[in-house]
Design a protein around this motif. Structure first.
Motif, PDB file in Angstrom:
ATOM      1  N   LEU A 115       0.814  -1.223   0.000  1.00  0.00           N
ATOM      2  CA  LEU A 115       0.000   0.000   0.000  1.00  0.00           C
ATOM      3  C   LEU A 115       0.840   1.263   0.000  1.00  0.00           C
ATOM      4  N   TRP A 116       2.165   1.138   0.022  1.00  0.00           N
ATOM      5  CA  TRP A 116       3.039   2.293   0.175  1.00  0.00           C
ATOM      6  C   TRP A 116       3.869   2.516  -1.094  1.00  0.00           C
ATOM      7  N   LEU A 117       4.234   3.766  -1.301  1.00  0.00           N
ATOM      8  CA  LEU A 117       5.260   4.132  -2.277  1.00  0.00           C
ATOM      9  C   LEU A 117       6.498   4.529  -1.482  1.00  0.00           C
ATOM     10  N   SER A 118       7.659   4.163  -1.958  1.00  0.00           N
ATOM     11  CA  SER A 118       8.862   4.431  -1.174  1.00  0.00           C
ATOM     12  C   SER A 118       9.853   5.268  -1.961  1.00  0.00           C
ATOM     13  N   LEU A 119      10.592   6.077  -1.215  1.00  0.00           N
ATOM     14  CA  LEU A 119      11.731   6.825  -1.748  1.00  0.00           C
ATOM     15  C   LEU A 119      12.849   6.647  -0.738  1.00  0.00           C
ATOM     16  N   GLY A 120      13.667   5.637  -0.967  1.00  0.00           N
ATOM     17  CA  GLY A 120      14.685   5.296   0.025  1.00  0.00           C
ATOM     18  C   GLY A 120      14.024   4.727   1.265  1.00  0.00           C
ATOM     19  N   ASP A 121      14.308   5.338   2.416  1.00  0.00           N
ATOM     20  CA  ASP A 121      13.708   4.904   3.676  1.00  0.00           C
ATOM     21  C   ASP A 121      12.407   5.627   3.981  1.00  0.00           C
ATOM     22  N   LEU A 122      11.940   6.451   3.063  1.00  0.00           N
ATOM     23  CA  LEU A 122      10.717   7.225   3.252  1.00  0.00           C
ATOM     24  C   LEU A 122       9.559   6.487   2.590  1.00  0.00           C
ATOM     25  N   TYR A 123       8.507   6.207   3.367  1.00  0.00           N
ATOM     26  CA  TYR A 123       7.345   5.488   2.856  1.00  0.00           C
ATOM     27  C   TYR A 123       6.116   6.390   2.961  1.00  0.00           C
ATOM     28  N   PHE A 124       5.271   6.324   1.927  1.00  0.00           N
ATOM     29  CA  PHE A 124       4.075   7.159   1.894  1.00  0.00           C
ATOM     30  C   PHE A 124       2.897   6.305   1.414  1.00  0.00           C
ATOM     31  N   GLN A 125       1.773   6.401   2.106  1.00  0.00           N
ATOM     32  CA  GLN A 125       0.579   5.627   1.774  1.00  0.00           C
ATOM     33  C   GLN A 125      -0.447   6.547   1.119  1.00  0.00           C
ATOM     34  N   PRO A 126      -0.598   6.495  -0.210  1.00  0.00           N
ATOM     35  CA  PRO A 126      -1.473   7.440  -0.923  1.00  0.00           C
ATOM     36  C   PRO A 126      -2.941   7.340  -0.534  1.00  0.00           C
ATOM     37  N   SER A 127      -3.390   6.173  -0.061  1.00  0.00           N
ATOM     38  CA  SER A 127      -4.809   6.031   0.274  1.00  0.00           C
ATOM     39  C   SER A 127      -5.211   6.900   1.461  1.00  0.00           C
ATOM     40  N   GLU A 128      -4.248   7.337   2.289  1.00  0.00           N
ATOM     41  CA  GLU A 128      -4.577   8.205   3.419  1.00  0.00           C
ATOM     42  C   GLU A 128      -5.054   9.583   2.949  1.00  0.00           C
ATOM     43  N   PRO A 129      -4.253  10.339   2.183  1.00  0.00           N
ATOM     44  CA  PRO A 129      -4.754  11.637   1.718  1.00  0.00           C
ATOM     45  C   PRO A 129      -5.907  11.503   0.737  1.00  0.00           C
ATOM     46  N   LEU A 130      -6.051  10.328   0.102  1.00  0.00           N
ATOM     47  CA  LEU A 130      -7.170  10.141  -0.824  1.00  0.00           C
ATOM     48  C   LEU A 130      -8.507  10.311  -0.106  1.00  0.00           C
ATOM     49  N   LYS A 131      -8.554   9.975   1.187  1.00  0.00           N
ATOM     50  CA  LYS A 131      -9.793  10.184   1.963  1.00  0.00           C
ATOM     51  C   LYS A 131     -10.162  11.656   1.990  1.00  0.00           C
ATOM     52  N   ILE A 132      -9.166  12.514   2.212  1.00  0.00           N
ATOM     53  CA  ILE A 132      -9.416  13.951   2.265  1.00  0.00           C
ATOM     54  C   ILE A 132      -9.818  14.476   0.883  1.00  0.00           C
ATOM     55  N   LEU A 133      -9.154  14.004  -0.148  1.00  0.00           N
ATOM     56  CA  LEU A 133      -9.475  14.446  -1.507  1.00  0.00           C
ATOM     57  C   LEU A 133     -10.898  14.028  -1.878  1.00  0.00           C
ATOM     58  N   LEU A 134     -11.313  12.854  -1.411  1.00  0.00           N
ATOM     59  CA  LEU A 134     -12.683  12.418  -1.660  1.00  0.00           C
ATOM     60  C   LEU A 134     -13.678  13.348  -0.961  1.00  0.00           C
ATOM     61  N   VAL A 135     -13.375  13.716   0.269  1.00  0.00           N
ATOM     62  CA  VAL A 135     -14.253  14.630   1.013  1.00  0.00           C
ATOM     63  C   VAL A 135     -14.347  15.979   0.295  1.00  0.00           C
ATOM     64  N   ILE A 136     -13.222  16.500  -0.170  1.00  0.00           N
ATOM     65  CA  ILE A 136     -13.219  17.790  -0.880  1.00  0.00           C
ATOM     66  C   ILE A 136     -14.059  17.689  -2.151  1.00  0.00           C
ATOM     67  N   TYR A 137     -13.866  16.611  -2.907  1.00  0.00           N
ATOM     68  CA  TYR A 137     -14.611  16.443  -4.156  1.00  0.00           C
ATOM     69  C   TYR A 137     -16.111  16.373  -3.898  1.00  0.00           C
ATOM     70  N   LEU A 138     -16.535  15.520  -2.954  1.00  0.00           N
ATOM     71  CA  LEU A 138     -17.963  15.369  -2.679  1.00  0.00           C
ATOM     72  C   LEU A 138     -18.561  16.670  -2.151  1.00  0.00           C
ATOM     73  N   SER A 139     -17.799  17.384  -1.320  1.00  0.00           N
ATOM     74  CA  SER A 139     -18.294  18.666  -0.775  1.00  0.00           C
ATOM     75  C   SER A 139     -18.541  19.671  -1.890  1.00  0.00           C
ATOM     76  N   ALA A 140     -17.565  19.800  -2.798  1.00  0.00           N
ATOM     77  CA  ALA A 140     -17.701  20.759  -3.891  1.00  0.00           C
ATOM     78  C   ALA A 140     -18.802  20.339  -4.855  1.00  0.00           C
TER      79      ALA A 140
END
Length: 806
Positions: free
Chosen positions: A154-179
């Motif tokens: 579920l993560w994208l990595s850049l070296g030792d840095l890991y990021f899970q895109p599905s987390e901010p996707l929740k916020i983007l979904l809220v923004i889209y539905l609100s607008a």
């Protein structure tokens, strides 16, 4: 005034976390009960960083969003600080990483507060933001990884840095539905063409998440979408339909998706596989139970026994060390955060802000209830994080972005709230969330208070063994204060040492893997200091040290000199030997063979549990042997000159205590009436009590083995018998029976009997002092698991002679 309110609240939060940091620093001294320890200091890095970053964010908010809600940031800041300190306490490496993520999250938060004071940009580019989020999330299908090296990628990595895109996707979904919904105020559930774009977007997001097997996030997406439709339409059937859909999906997934099946089974019956697939949830519940009301104390609990305690189970970790009070505190903070968000929604001057505040608040509430409920077995585990608190850079960054959106939505001056076509959905949502958080609170109280003692008594609860390494356990000593079982070593490395291993089936053991047995289990309250100590001392130790006070020594009625004689006589023959004071019921000898060495449980414990000769069984109190004609002397004394019918025999056996479990501080066997008198069985202890009646005035004594406890205030205090003496025979009848069983020139009465049922054979030997004996009246019983009257007689007579010669 607003600025002062936020400042004061942050000061209180800082004070709370400062006190936590001090307690964490001192926790090694508390645990070791010594000042000569290695103190904790690393977490001060996290606290200092939190303080600096919080101050920077506070100044930025004061300058850029003067009309914001002043309660939101202190609530979120306190949660994030609590989480930082908890993660530092659990794992310093992850604590340092989370501190770095807190720095990045604060930078993004301050930048957004300073540069994006207006939310119009988000509304205008809703499609662009959501599309970017879906694309980045989709990249995990190709480039996805997992920091653990296994599991869903579920993560994208850049070296030792890991990021899970599905987390901010929740916020983007809220923004889209609100607008989207704000532009279509009069939308109805029947307006399918208007809803199609949102359905397509939700479908794409869910498809991505299901392919990734990120089912927890998929559930959150469905619930968020339901909240938006409910607010837009005001139709409660939307909530019911979603609940039914999730239930059906769960049922179908149970049969076709292994992950869902494991989690549902662990939810419904975690105790069926507590060391396998249900290990996480059982350890989580044990952690909550171990916390009780006040908690074990910061840095003193054992939250690391719960897998992934820094993330998925951080609520359980907090509950163990801060107790029910800390659990309720976390739940209250999230409830306040959610109510502030829904209040902003009601007061919003436009529909976009209203939908946005409702969506963000609902996202935080849904995710919090899912993870807290999962930790408490109120809901199945979903694997989502606790916002602001759990370890995870993606989660923390997303939480701070959500916080910015709520603060920006609340930054209004005197604009009138936008008109509401239906004002009921938002208050109804608040009620639903209140019910959810209340259910979490009640469930937490259930496990920590009502079921706490039962859970902590489980043999698979390693926390008891860990605590035993730091608290001196009381000794078991014989009637002459000679040690039998004692604790050796020093705080942090205490171990139980067994000085007389042959007594193991009776004295038992305390072991981190195999639990407790025998007297160690039945007298555990005294030996652990939970009984016999003043309540105030117990509460003080629980409050300060998170453990009971040092245990109390218990004196047994056993005489190790006579016990040694009995063990040597019985040798390798399977069976049991009991020597009892017939008047007081005090047991002087209690032997059960074969035996084992509890000092070697680490290496031999598993084999002992599978040994066909059952060395772990206390044959003296738990063995059931055919009675044969062992009760013949009692029968002749009770019914002289006649042959009693079966009904009268049953009555006699019942009066002899054969159908009653002896009241003694040892595991004893429960026995029910067989179909035939010929199938009757009895334990050696039951037979010995009947023999005691012949030696002493026809009275069945109340058996005793634990005779005194060494209290701190009063010294040795006598422990009463658990039962009451009962009359079995008239004194004259008992006297005549004893004299009739004395051989010519003999010093005591005796009787030999055999019993045989199916493949079980036993030889009984009963003996005792005569009625005119001037010393303490004695009774002895020998049960040998074979037909060998000479052996049983030799053991019994030799032991009784040794006792009379003392």
């Amino acid at each position: 005034m607003n600025q002062k309110t936020q400042g004061r609240l942050l000061q209180w939060a800082a004070l709370f976390l400062f006190l936590q940091s001090i307690i964490l620093t001192l926790s090694p001294a508390v645990r070791e009960r010594s000042w000569d320890v290695d103190y904790r200091f690393s977490h001060w890095i996290g606290f200092s960083a939190w303080g600096i970053l919080t101050y920077i964010a506070h100044r930025s908010l004061t300058k850029s969003l003067p009309e914001r809600d002043t309660f939101l940031f202190p609530l979120a800041s306190l949660l994030s600080g609590w989480g930082i300190l908890t993660i530092w306490r659990l794992d310093e490496g992850f604590g340092l990483r989370q501190t770095a993520w807190l720095g990045l999250s604060t930078i993004v938060f301050v930048a957004a507060v300073s540069r994006l004071k207006s939310l119009s940009l988000l509304k205008r580019y809703k499609y662009l933001f959501l599309s970017a989020g879906l694309i980045v999330t989709g990249l995990t299908l190709i480039f996805g990884t997992n920091p653990l090296g296994f599991g869903p990628r579920l993560w994208l990595s850049l070296g030792d840095l890991y990021f899970q895109p599905s987390e901010p996707l929740k916020i983007l979904l809220v923004i889209y539905l609100s607008a989207y919904l704000a532009e279509r105020v009069k939308i109805r559930l029947t307006s399918l063409p208007l809803l199609i774009p949102t359905i397509v977007v939700i479908g794409l997001a869910l498809l991505l998440l299901i392919v990734q097997r990120d089912l927890g996030t998929a559930s959150i997406f469905i619930l968020i979408y339901t909240v938006f439709l409910f607010i837009a339409s005001g139709k409660r059937r939307m909530l019911l339909a979603t609940g039914a859909f999730l239930l059906v999906s769960l049922s179908i997934g149970f049969y076709f998706v292994d992950v869902i099946q494991v989690r549902v089974m662990g939810w419904l019956n975690p105790w069926s596989d507590p060391t396998g697939n249900s290990y996480q949830i059982t350890q989580s519940l044990l952690a909550v139970a171990n916390g009780g009301v006040l908690g074990r104390g910061l840095g003193i609990g054992s939250p690391l026994l719960v897998p992934v305690s820094i993330s998925d189970f951080i609520f359980s970790a907090i509950a163990e060390e801060t107790g029910l009070i800390g659990s309720l505190g976390i739940i209250l903070l999230f409830w306040l955060l959610l109510t502030r968000g829904l209040t902003i929604a009601l007061r919003s001057p436009d529909n976009f802000r209203r939908y946005l505040a409702s969506g963000i608040a609902s996202y935080l509430g849904i995710q919090s209830i899912l993870i807290i409920g999962g930790n408490l077995r109120l809901l199945p585990l979903t694997g989502v994080t606790l916002p602001f608190v759990s370890y995870g850079g993606s989660s923390l960054l997303t939480s701070y972005i959500a916080l910015y959106l709520l603060l920006a939505a609340s930054n209004i001056e005197d604009d009138e709230p936008a008109s509401l076509r239906d004002s009921r959905p938002i208050p109804f949502l608040a009620g639903l969330f209140a019910f959810g958080f209340a259910a979490c609170a009640v469930t937490g109280a259930w496990w920590s208070v009502i079921r706490g003692d039962d859970l902590l008594a489980r043999t698979d609860n390693a926390r008891r063994a860990i605590a035993d390494r730091y608290v001196l356990r009381g000794k078991l000593v014989d009637s002459n204060n000679r040690p039998i079982n004692i604790t050796t070593g020093k705080s942090g490395s205490y171990i139980r040492t067994y000085y007389y291993p042959d007594l193991a089936p009776i004295s038992g053991y305390t072991h981190p893997v195999f639990g407790q047995a025998g007297l160690e289990a039945n007298l555990d309250g005294y030996l652990r200091g939970l009984q016999g100590n003043p309540t105030s001392l117990i509460l003080w130790n629980q409050l300060i040290y998170g453990t009971p006070p040092p245990g109390l020594d218990v004196r047994l009625s056993l005489d190790l000199n006579l016990q040694t004689t009995a063990d040597e006589l019985l040798g390798t023959y399977p069976g049991a030997v009991i020597l009892m004071n017939a008047e007081t019921g005090e047991i002087l000898v209690l032997a059960s063979h074969p035996t084992f060495d509890p000092n070697r449980l680490d290496s031999e414990g598993e084999m002992l549990t599978q040994n066909e000769s059952s060395p772990l069984l206390n044959r003296a109190t738990q063995g059931l042997y055919p009675v044969g004609d062992v009760f013949l002397p009692i029968l002749e004394a009770k019914f002289p000159g006649e042959i009693p019918f079966n009904s009268r025999l049953i009555t006699l056996y019942e009066e002899s205590g054969l159908f009653r479990t002896p009241s003694i501080t040892l595991p004893s066997v429960d026995y029910t009436l067989p179909n035939s008198v010929e199938d009757l069985r009895a334990s050696p202890l039951q037979v010995c009590l009947a023999a005691a009646a012949i030696s002493y005035q026809g009275i069945l004594p109340a058996p005793r083995i634990a005779t005194a406890v060494n209290t701190r205030e009063q010294g040795w205090v006598v422990l009463p018998a658990l039962g009451e003496p009962r009359v079995l025979l008239p004194p004259e009848a008992a006297k005549e029976a004893a004299f009739s069983l004395i051989e010519e020139g003999g010093a005591f009465w005796s009787h030999i009997a055999t019993g045989n049922i199916s493949k079980t054979a036993v030889t009984w030997f009963l003996a005792g002092t005569p009625p005119d004996w001037q010393g303490a009246p004695l009774a002895v019983v020998v049960a040998v698991e074979k037909h060998n009257p000479a052996l049983a007689e030799r053991i019994g007579k030799s032991l009784l002679n040794a006792a009379l010669d003392r």
